[in-house]
Enzyme design. Structure first.
Site, short mmCIF file in Angstrom:
data_model
loop_
_atom_site.label_atom_id
_atom_site.label_comp_id
_atom_site.label_asym_id
_atom_site.label_seq_id
_atom_site.Cartn_x
_atom_site.Cartn_y
_atom_site.Cartn_z
N GLU A 164 14.85 -34.94 40.15
CA GLU A 164 15.06 -34.38 38.81
C GLU A 164 16.56 -34.34 38.52
O GLU A 164 17.23 -33.36 38.90
CB GLU A 164 14.52 -32.95 38.74
CG GLU A 164 13.05 -32.81 39.03
CD GLU A 164 12.50 -31.54 38.42
OE1 GLU A 164 11.70 -31.64 37.49
OE2 GLU A 164 12.91 -30.45 38.83
N HIS A 196 14.82 -25.98 43.05
CA HIS A 196 14.92 -26.35 41.63
C HIS A 196 16.30 -25.95 41.10
O HIS A 196 16.78 -24.86 41.39
CB HIS A 196 13.81 -25.68 40.81
CG HIS A 196 13.68 -26.28 39.44
ND1 HIS A 196 14.60 -26.05 38.45
CD2 HIS A 196 12.77 -27.14 38.91
CE1 HIS A 196 14.24 -26.73 37.36
NE2 HIS A 196 13.14 -27.40 37.63
P1 PGA Z 1 11.56 -30.48 31.52
O1 PGA Z 1 11.71 -29.68 32.89
O2 PGA Z 1 10.35 -31.36 31.63
O3 PGA Z 1 11.41 -29.40 30.48
O4 PGA Z 1 12.82 -31.27 31.34
C1 PGA Z 1 11.43 -30.31 34.11
C2 PGA Z 1 11.64 -29.34 35.25
O5 PGA Z 1 12.48 -28.45 35.16
O6 PGA Z 1 10.96 -29.44 36.28
#
Ligand code: PGA
Length: 239
Positions: A147, A85
């Site tokens: 992401e 992440h």
């Molecule tokens: P968010 O975070 O939905 O608050 O943008 C997503 C994540 O970090 O997995």
């Protein structure tokens, strides 16, 4: 097509965490990735197979104060780990990612690997680098959460069109024979969730801030159930 929701609680202490337990029980396609101290609490209360560790160290066995290694997670019967992440890259890249993925998989965990570009226009270059650790052989116990860094926590979700381009690019790179599920994460809200869930290439969503409130999660459940009725998403299983 199956749709799954991963709730990423990041570092938040979720006051009503116990009330999420019935949600896990009722909806086997929901998974929670809580902060490590809460992982223990949730695992003991039940449904550990729906929990995803947000951190795992892969030090060899030994007296490593503060480490949270595979044995600890196995004792909790947690099934999966979230690696890479962007909010913890400094940490995770201190151990090479390929080694970390191998360590998690050899220990029996499913891995959710997060990837995502920091700049939209460089997405192919950045994604190619981030998936290097999974290119050497086909992988069947892996999910990729796409992401984009610029979309995480910013309120600016990626467009479904760009998401699709990125997913197609990732798919074109991974070795033949791999069975990889894809998720989208980054500023998902109750308004934009549908357009992502309608992408047949996506197995589900990884939600951050939205997951901290049960009323939001319940709205998403309704959206997914609505799509199931439409036949877009049939009964989902975790990967
Ligand atoms: P968010 O975070 O939905 O608050 O943008 C997503 C994540 O970090 O997995």
């Amino acid at each position: 097509l199956e749709k799954t929701l991963i709730l990423n609680w990041k570092h938040h202490w979720v006051e009503d965490w116990e009330l999420y337990i019935p949600l896990l029980r009722d909806f086997p396609w929901i998974q929670i990735s809580p902060p490590i101290p809460m992982l223990g609490l949730l695992a003991i209360k039940g449904n550990p197979e729906q929990l995803i560790a947000s951190y795992m160290s892969c030090d060899p066995l030994g007296p490593f104060t503060g480490a949270c290694g595979p044995d600890y997670l196995k004792n909790l019967q947690v099934s999966s780990v979230l690696l890479g992440h962007s909010e913890q890259q400094a940490q995770t890249y201190s151990e090479p990612m390929a080694q970390k993925i191998r360590c998690a998989q050899d220990s029996g965990f499913k891995v959710v690997l997060c990837v995502g570009e920091s700049q939209l226009e460089n997405y192919k270059e950045e994604l190619s680098m981030q998936i290097q650790p999974i290119l050497s052989k086909p992988n069947t116990k892996l999910a990729i959460a796409y992401e984009p860094k610029w979309a995480i926590g910013t309120g600016k979700a990626c467009s479904p069109e760009h998401c699709l381009q990125a997913l197609r690019f990732l798919k074109s790179q991974i070795p033949l024979g791999s069975q990889i599920r894809f998720y989208y994460g980054g500023s998902v809200n109750c308004q934009n969730a549908q357009s992502f869930l309608r992408l047949k290439e996506l197995s589900g969503l990884l939600i951050g801030s939205l997951s901290l409130r049960r009323d939001n999660v319940k709205q998403l459940i309704q959206i997914i159930n609505g799509l199931k009725t439409e036949g877009v998403a049939k009964k989902a299983l975790s990967f």
